[in-house]
Design a protein around this motif. Structure first.
Motif, mmCIF file in Angstrom:
data_model
loop_
_atom_site.group_PDB
_atom_site.id
_atom_site.type_symbol
_atom_site.label_atom_id
_atom_site.label_comp_id
_atom_site.label_asym_id
_atom_site.label_seq_id
_atom_site.Cartn_x
_atom_site.Cartn_y
_atom_site.Cartn_z
ATOM 1 N N LYS A 249 0.848 -1.185 0.000
ATOM 2 C CA LYS A 249 0.000 0.000 0.000
ATOM 3 C C LYS A 249 0.883 1.234 0.000
ATOM 4 N N THR A 250 0.282 2.354 -0.369
ATOM 5 C CA THR A 250 1.031 3.611 -0.398
ATOM 6 C C THR A 250 0.952 4.294 0.967
ATOM 7 N N PRO A 251 1.867 5.213 1.252
ATOM 8 C CA PRO A 251 1.781 5.973 2.507
ATOM 9 C C PRO A 251 0.439 6.688 2.647
ATOM 10 N N ASP A 252 -0.064 7.208 1.522
ATOM 11 C CA ASP A 252 -1.342 7.911 1.553
ATOM 12 C C ASP A 252 -2.475 6.975 1.970
ATOM 13 N N ASP A 253 -2.437 5.732 1.488
ATOM 14 C CA ASP A 253 -3.442 4.747 1.887
ATOM 15 C C ASP A 253 -3.455 4.549 3.393
ATOM 16 N N LEU A 254 -2.278 4.683 3.995
ATOM 17 C CA LEU A 254 -2.112 4.378 5.418
ATOM 18 C C LEU A 254 -2.119 5.626 6.292
ATOM 19 N N GLY A 255 -2.450 6.765 5.683
ATOM 20 C CA GLY A 255 -2.593 7.985 6.460
ATOM 21 C C GLY A 255 -1.298 8.697 6.785
ATOM 22 N N ASP A 256 -0.255 8.453 5.991
ATOM 23 C CA ASP A 256 1.050 9.069 6.245
ATOM 24 C C ASP A 256 1.491 9.917 5.066
ATOM 25 N N GLY A 257 2.406 10.836 5.350
ATOM 26 C CA GLY A 257 2.932 11.709 4.305
ATOM 27 C C GLY A 257 3.956 11.037 3.413
ATOM 28 N N TRP A 258 4.718 10.117 3.998
ATOM 29 C CA TRP A 258 5.688 9.368 3.182
ATOM 30 C C TRP A 258 6.033 8.062 3.878
ATOM 31 N N ALA A 259 6.678 7.182 3.151
ATOM 32 C CA ALA A 259 6.929 5.825 3.636
ATOM 33 C C ALA A 259 7.783 5.804 4.900
ATOM 34 N N GLY A 260 8.652 6.801 5.069
ATOM 35 C CA GLY A 260 9.504 6.832 6.251
ATOM 36 C C GLY A 260 8.715 6.906 7.542
ATOM 37 N N ASP A 261 7.582 7.606 7.507
ATOM 38 C CA ASP A 261 6.741 7.697 8.699
ATOM 39 C C ASP A 261 5.966 6.395 8.926
ATOM 40 N N THR A 262 5.470 5.812 7.853
ATOM 41 C CA THR A 262 4.748 4.537 7.982
ATOM 42 C C THR A 262 5.652 3.468 8.569
ATOM 43 N N PHE A 263 6.826 3.332 7.986
ATOM 44 C CA PHE A 263 7.767 2.310 8.444
ATOM 45 C C PHE A 263 8.249 2.630 9.857
ATOM 46 N N GLY A 264 8.547 3.888 10.115
ATOM 47 C CA GLY A 264 9.083 4.281 11.410
ATOM 48 C C GLY A 264 8.142 4.012 12.568
ATOM 49 N N ARG A 265 6.852 4.203 12.360
ATOM 50 C CA ARG A 265 5.884 3.985 13.439
ATOM 51 C C ARG A 265 5.463 2.520 13.551
ATOM 52 N N GLY A 266 6.072 1.663 12.726
ATOM 53 C CA GLY A 266 5.724 0.239 12.785
ATOM 54 C C GLY A 266 4.473 -0.097 12.015
ATOM 55 N N GLY A 267 4.082 0.774 11.070
ATOM 56 C CA GLY A 267 2.881 0.546 10.288
ATOM 57 C C GLY A 267 3.075 -0.389 9.114
ATOM 58 N N ALA A 268 4.309 -0.756 8.822
ATOM 59 C CA ALA A 268 4.607 -1.701 7.742
ATOM 60 C C ALA A 268 5.877 -2.457 8.093
ATOM 61 N N VAL A 269 5.934 -3.703 7.662
ATOM 62 C CA VAL A 269 7.104 -4.537 7.958
ATOM 63 C C VAL A 269 8.251 -4.209 7.009
ATOM 64 N N ILE A 270 7.909 -3.893 5.752
ATOM 65 C CA ILE A 270 8.906 -3.700 4.696
ATOM 66 C C ILE A 270 8.691 -2.353 4.015
ATOM 67 N N SER A 271 9.789 -1.735 3.587
ATOM 68 C CA SER A 271 9.723 -0.523 2.774
ATOM 69 C C SER A 271 10.912 -0.501 1.821
ATOM 70 N N ASP A 272 10.649 -0.199 0.550
ATOM 71 C CA ASP A 272 11.744 -0.046 -0.424
ATOM 72 C C ASP A 272 12.021 1.445 -0.591
ATOM 73 N N GLU A 273 12.903 1.944 0.258
ATOM 74 C CA GLU A 273 13.190 3.376 0.269
ATOM 75 C C GLU A 273 14.678 3.636 0.081
ATOM 76 N N GLY A 274 15.004 4.915 -0.058
ATOM 77 C CA GLY A 274 16.385 5.315 -0.278
ATOM 78 C C GLY A 274 17.171 5.462 1.007
ATOM 79 N N ALA A 275 18.467 5.669 0.863
ATOM 80 C CA ALA A 275 19.348 5.828 2.020
ATOM 81 C C ALA A 275 19.008 7.076 2.813
ATOM 82 N N TRP A 276 18.265 8.010 2.200
ATOM 83 C CA TRP A 276 17.866 9.222 2.911
ATOM 84 C C TRP A 276 16.945 8.909 4.093
#
Length: 421
Positions: A249-276
């Motif tokens: 799902k996208t961050p928007d689907d999950l109520g977040d601004g970007w994947a870093g927040d979704t992953f950081g709060r434990g809202g997803a097990v996996i994220s394909d993101e950059g080193a940033w």
């Protein structure tokens, strides 16, 4: 390095005006006065961290101490628009950042000075010390070098250690092949029904390496959109299938601004993101236990994206020799200290070795990918194509139209934009 992703627009410049301006200064290789009287203006966008800003300032100060050449900083808030204005008004910096996606547009306008003659005269210059895809990303279609990369980011396969453990798995169970991704995510979905298996961003800059994995190209040799190429559509279908099953799902689907927040709060097990995302997690989610692996292989091949920025020379500068001194210094002598203090990935392999990047379990996957990743670049019309893709791809994900229909509409609208430029 999140700033790299924020600078993916293409500078829309006036060809006739800028070619004329570049020609006015292109034959002036002399310095006005002695070096201790020279001041170079360097243009860049503001970094995402005080550490990066501090590291850059120190590099400038050390350069001045060694050479006597002074540096005047020019910080852009709206980089593409303001740089365009400066180039037209003949007030552009002597040296400035160039995002890899902007290079085709700027070289097309002849506003960048080729560095080949300077490189040839630099006895200690070793182009093979740069990661090959990153160095070649700043090589123009004419074979000339229009910048030297200062740092970069690739994509990584982030995993939440605690959530994997709750699912009865470890990092060793994460897939090494994209073909195994669905089965892996389905197991997570079964074991952790209240947690999203994977969060991803539906952006062309994140999917380009997938879309071209079966041999298709998203842009034709003539610079037109080619998103509806059957090979491209076929390669992209896996994401639509995973989305339909709720596995991604996208961050928007999950109520977040970007994947870093979704992953950081434990809202997803996996994220394909950059080193940033590393600094974001460390600063905002210090208790999170996580790790990174390389992106799973696709069709038996390692693939990834690389986002990078160069120091490039204004073709109209009156201080070409001094500008080259600065570019060479920043991408050679100063790179180790800058990378270490700013916490960015160095574009030189020797510096990565000095900093023991490959001994760092978190950083190693990103550095390994630098050897084979696809640069975020494909001609001067990439931004227009990106916009149309990102307008239409969500419709395919949500089942509002087929992927074939969405990519056909994106292609047709992008090509209309290109024709009307």
């Amino acid at each position: 390095m999140k700033s790299i992703m924020r600078k993916i627009g293409v500078v829309a410049l006036s060809l006739g005006t800028l070619v004329g301006l570049a020609a006015c200064g292109s034959n002036d290789n002399s310095s006005n006065g002695s070096k201790d009287e020279v001041t170079l203006t360097v243009g860049f966008w503001k970094g995402d961290s005080t550490a990066e800003d501090s590291a850059r300032k120190k590099a400038f100060e050390n350069f001045t101490k060694e050479t006597g050449i002074k540096i005047k900083e020019k910080v852009y808030n709206d980089y593409e628009t303001q740089l365009m204005t400066d180039l037209v008004g003949e007030t552009a910096p002597d040296v400035f950042y160039v995002d890899v996606s902007n290079l085709p547009s700027l070289t097309e306008q002849s506003v960048l000075e080729p560095l080949d003659d300077f490189i040839a005269e630099q006895d200690d210059f070793d182009k093979d010390d740069f990661y090959e895809p990153i160095y070649k990303a700043f090589t123009g279609d004419d074979g000339k070098q229009y910048g030297l990369p200062k740092d970069y980011s690739t994509l990584g396969f982030y995993y939440n250690e605690d959530l994997l453990s709750q699912a009865g798995m470890t990092a060793d169970d994460t897939p090494q092949k994209y073909e195994d991704l669905e089965a892996f995510l389905m197991k997570l979905q079964e074991k952790l029904p209240d947690v999203q298996p994977m969060v991803f961003s539906p952006l062309l800059a994140r999917q380009m390496y997938i879309m071209e994995s079966t041999g298709g190209k998203i842009v034709t040799d003539e610079g037109k959109a080619n998103l509806d190429d059957p090979q491209v559509v076929d390669a992209l279908q896996i994401l639509v299938d995973l989305y339909e099953k709720g596995l991604i799902k996208t961050p928007d689907d999950l109520g977040d601004g970007w994947a870093g927040d979704t992953f950081g709060r434990g809202g997803a097990v996996i994220s394909d993101e950059g080193a940033w995302m590393i600094s974001h997690l460390k600063n905002n989610f210090p208790d999170l236990k996580w790790g990174v692996k390389e992106i799973p292989e696709i069709n038996g091949e390692k693939r990834n994206m690389v986002f990078t920025v160069s120091y490039s020379m204004n073709a109209a500068t009156k201080h070409k020799d001094e500008s080259w001194q600065l570019i060479n210094y920043l991408t050679h002598d100063a790179m180790k200290d800058y990378a270490e203090e700013a916490s960015v990935l160095p574009s030189r392999k020797s510096v990565a070795e000095e900093l023991k990047i490959n001994d760092d379990a978190v950083m190693k996957p990103f550095a390994e990918a630098a050897n084979y990743a696809t640069p975020w670049q494909d001609g001067p019309n990439l931004t227009l194509i990106m916009q149309r893709y990102e307008n239409m791809f969500p419709s395919a994900l949500k089942g509002e139209m087929t992927l074939e229909q969405a990519m056909k509409e994106a292609t047709e609208s992008a090509n209309k934009d290109i024709e009307n430029k």
